[in-house]
Design an enzyme around this catalytic site. Structure first.
Site, PDB file in Angstrom:
ATOM      1  N   HIS A  61       0.855  -1.189   0.000  1.00 46.55           N
ATOM      2  CA  HIS A  61       0.000   0.000   0.000  1.00 46.55           C
ATOM      3  C   HIS A  61       0.891   1.239   0.000  1.00 46.55           C
ATOM      4  CE1 HIS A  61      -3.671  -2.350   0.937  1.00 46.55           C
ATOM      5  NE2 HIS A  61      -2.798  -3.138   1.554  1.00 46.55           N
ATOM      6  N   ASN A  93      -6.612   0.884  -2.805  1.00 46.95           N
ATOM      7  CA  ASN A  93      -7.458   1.545  -1.802  1.00 46.95           C
ATOM      8  C   ASN A  93      -6.891   2.928  -1.464  1.00 46.95           C
ATOM      9  OD1 ASN A  93      -5.282   0.311  -0.532  1.00 46.95           O
ATOM     10  ND2 ASN A  93      -6.390  -0.123   1.354  1.00 46.95           N
ATOM     11  N   ASP A 151      -8.834  -4.995  -2.639  1.00 50.89           N
ATOM     12  CA  ASP A 151      -8.128  -5.324  -1.396  1.00 50.89           C
ATOM     13  C   ASP A 151      -8.496  -4.372  -0.264  1.00 50.89           C
ATOM     14  OD1 ASP A 151      -6.086  -6.776   0.138  1.00 50.89           O
ATOM     15  OD2 ASP A 151      -5.149  -4.816   0.207  1.00 50.89           O
ATOM     16  N   HIS A 178      -8.879 -10.076  -1.376  1.00 49.84           N
ATOM     17  CA  HIS A 178      -8.905 -10.004   0.086  1.00 49.84           C
ATOM     18  C   HIS A 178     -10.180 -10.747   0.477  1.00 49.84           C
ATOM     19  CE1 HIS A 178      -8.797  -7.705   4.054  1.00 49.84           C
ATOM     20  NE2 HIS A 178     -10.024  -8.184   4.028  1.00 49.84           N
ATOM     21  N   HIS A 231      -2.807 -12.682   1.390  1.00 50.48           N
ATOM     22  CA  HIS A 231      -2.488 -12.872   2.819  1.00 50.48           C
ATOM     23  C   HIS A 231      -3.295 -13.976   3.527  1.00 50.48           C
ATOM     24  CE1 HIS A 231      -5.954 -10.249   2.952  1.00 50.48           C
ATOM     25  NE2 HIS A 231      -5.266  -9.124   2.832  1.00 50.48           N
ATOM     26  N   ASP A 304       2.235  -7.183   2.358  1.00 52.47           N
ATOM     27  CA  ASP A 304       1.061  -6.381   2.724  1.00 52.47           C
ATOM     28  C   ASP A 304       1.484  -5.149   3.518  1.00 52.47           C
ATOM     29  OD1 ASP A 304      -1.537  -5.487   3.025  1.00 52.47           O
ATOM     30  OD2 ASP A 304      -2.127  -6.978   4.501  1.00 52.47           O
ATOM     31  N   HIS A 308       0.660   3.434   8.475  1.00 46.69           N
ATOM     32  CA  HIS A 308      -0.290   4.349   9.104  1.00 46.69           C
ATOM     33  C   HIS A 308       0.480   5.359   9.937  1.00 46.69           C
ATOM     34  CE1 HIS A 308      -3.883   2.176   7.903  1.00 46.69           C
ATOM     35  NE2 HIS A 308      -3.334   1.050   8.341  1.00 46.69           N
TER      36      HIS A 308
END
Length: 427
Positions: A61, A93, A151, A178, A231, A304, A308
């Site tokens: 991501h 995303n 995902d 996902h 995953h 993955d 954050h």
């Protein structure tokens, strides 16, 4: 311009080291030999370290556009380069979602401007990741989308997934999933097991993942589509995928380093650096994942990588977002805890981070051969250090592995013949 790598050692198929030199020109490997006689414009001393094909991660991501405070294409790909990755595939995303020709084109433009490693973006299966209206899969695939996924969310209706698979199969694209049945999640934030009870946290049952995989492999068989499971985290999921492969269904699967190396018992307090989706499962699930990776049920490893902001992760399991970072820690963690403990050979680990993901998705990368793209990772297998999240190139510091002592660090990463990362004291 010609570049020569000297004083390198590479792995043979029998997991032995041989000394080699590598000559690179125009972004390709043009010669590998014990000694390369040709002169070069530039020489790189590998200092008797391992040369590997550049690592490939098909599940990361980058957060940009829309989440630049968490990560950008620049910081995320710098993080990838530090981890030895030369090709990464970015999940959709973001805001906006790459769900139409215009937003995908904008993403490609930004990648070209800012990325230091090769980025292959996914497009979404449904518009806005809402699970309602499908994107134009054929158009987006022809425009260069790597594959298709929502995902972060499972596709909730069987017909929506079936139609997407049919459209993907018609143009040779893969559907990447996902897997999570929302009706079985129950607001959970960690695995439904001993730890959720001890910490009084709502649990996510294993069934929420495995039941959707079971549905999807049958849909993939009906659509004759390449279906790839993100995953994998449960023993039931491994069983379903193993049975589907035996039945000849075009299913492939990945596992993340944290699910191989941790389980729910590693969560000792309400620390959201251990919060990811799917969650850390039971010890028996962890064992099944390792077994599945060894026997080929699970094809390869993907991080993955999900950065954050630190303040978001400080809010505990209930409030914090799901996800941990992984690009800069994957190889040393896996080398230390799988290779050095004789769970996998070094060659098996390298293959599952290079050749196998490339083969699953038909990518021309992941090999160290004459004529191949000069994507090369140099790894110091002797270097031991503690993981320090405050030294990451990634904006994300959210890792459960902070302070772990590990061995085996990438010290140089080369993409298409260009050095994109070099450890300060390597030169």
């Amino acid at each position: 311009m010609k570049t020569k790598l000297t004083n390198a050692k590479r792995l043979t198929s029998s997991n032995e080291f041989v000394n080699c030199e590598i000559l690179i020109e125009d972004g390709k490997i043009i010669k590998i030999a014990s000694r390369v006689a040709e002169q070069a414009d530039k020489t790189i001393d590998a200092k008797n370290n391992l040369v590997s094909p550049g690592f490939i991660d098909v599940h990361i991501h980058l957060r940009e556009p829309g989440g630049e405070y968490k990560e950008t294409i620049a910081t995320g790909t710098q993080s990838a380069a530090r981890g030895g990755y030369t090709t990464v595939c970015s999940m959709p995303n973001t805001n906006p979602v790459p769900d139409n020709s215009e937003t995908l084109a904008q993403l490609f433009h930004k990648v070209k401007e800012d990325a230091v490693v090769r980025v292959l973006p996914y497009a979404s299966i449904t518009k806005g990741l809402k699970g309602e209206e499908r994107t134009n899969i054929k158009e987006l695939f022809e425009q260069g989308a790597f594959a298709f996924t929502d995902d972060g969310v499972g596709i909730q209706t069987a017909n929506q997934m079936l139609q997407a698979m049919k459209e993907a199969a018609a143009c040779g694209a893969a559907i990447v999933a996902h897997c999570e049945d929302n009706s079985l999640v129950y607001g959970g934030v960690t695995h439904d097991g001993e730890v959720s009870k001890r910490l009084n946290l709502p649990g996510i049952p294993s069934l929420s993942e495995s039941v959707q995989i079971a549905r999807d492999v049958l849909l993939a068989e009906a659509a004759d589509c390449h279906y790839h499971v993100c995953h994998v985290s449960t023993k039931e999921s491994v069983r379903v995928i193993r049975d589907a492969k035996k039945a000849g269904i075009k299913v492939t699967a990945e596992v993340s380093p944290h699910h191989l190396l941790l389980n729910e018992t590693d969560i000792v307090e309400n620390d959201a650096n251990f919060k990811m989706n799917p969650p850390l499962r039971g010890i028996d699930d962890q064992e099944a994942l390792i077994e599945g990776l060894l026997d080929g049920t699970i094809d390869f490893i993907a991080t993955d990588h999900a950065p954050h902001a630190e303040e978001e992760k400080a809010n505990g399991f209930i409030e914090a977002p799901f996800g941990i970072v992984g690009l800069e820690t994957a190889f040393p963690l896996l080398y230390t805890h799988l290779v050095q403990k004789n769970v996998l050979s070094l060659q098996e680990l390298v293959d599952r981070m290079t050749k196998k993901p490339a083969a699953v998705f038909g990518l021309p990368y992941g090999t160290l051969e004459e004529g191949a793209p000069a994507d090369i990772t140099i790894v110091d297998l002797e270097k031991t250090a503690k993981i320090d999240r405050y030294q990451f190139a990634s904006k994300g510091k959210n890792t459960p592995f902070h302070g772990w002592e590990v061995t085996g660090f990438p010290v140089m990463t080369i993409v298409a013949g260009k050095v994109v990362f070099e450890e300060d004291n390597h030169a």
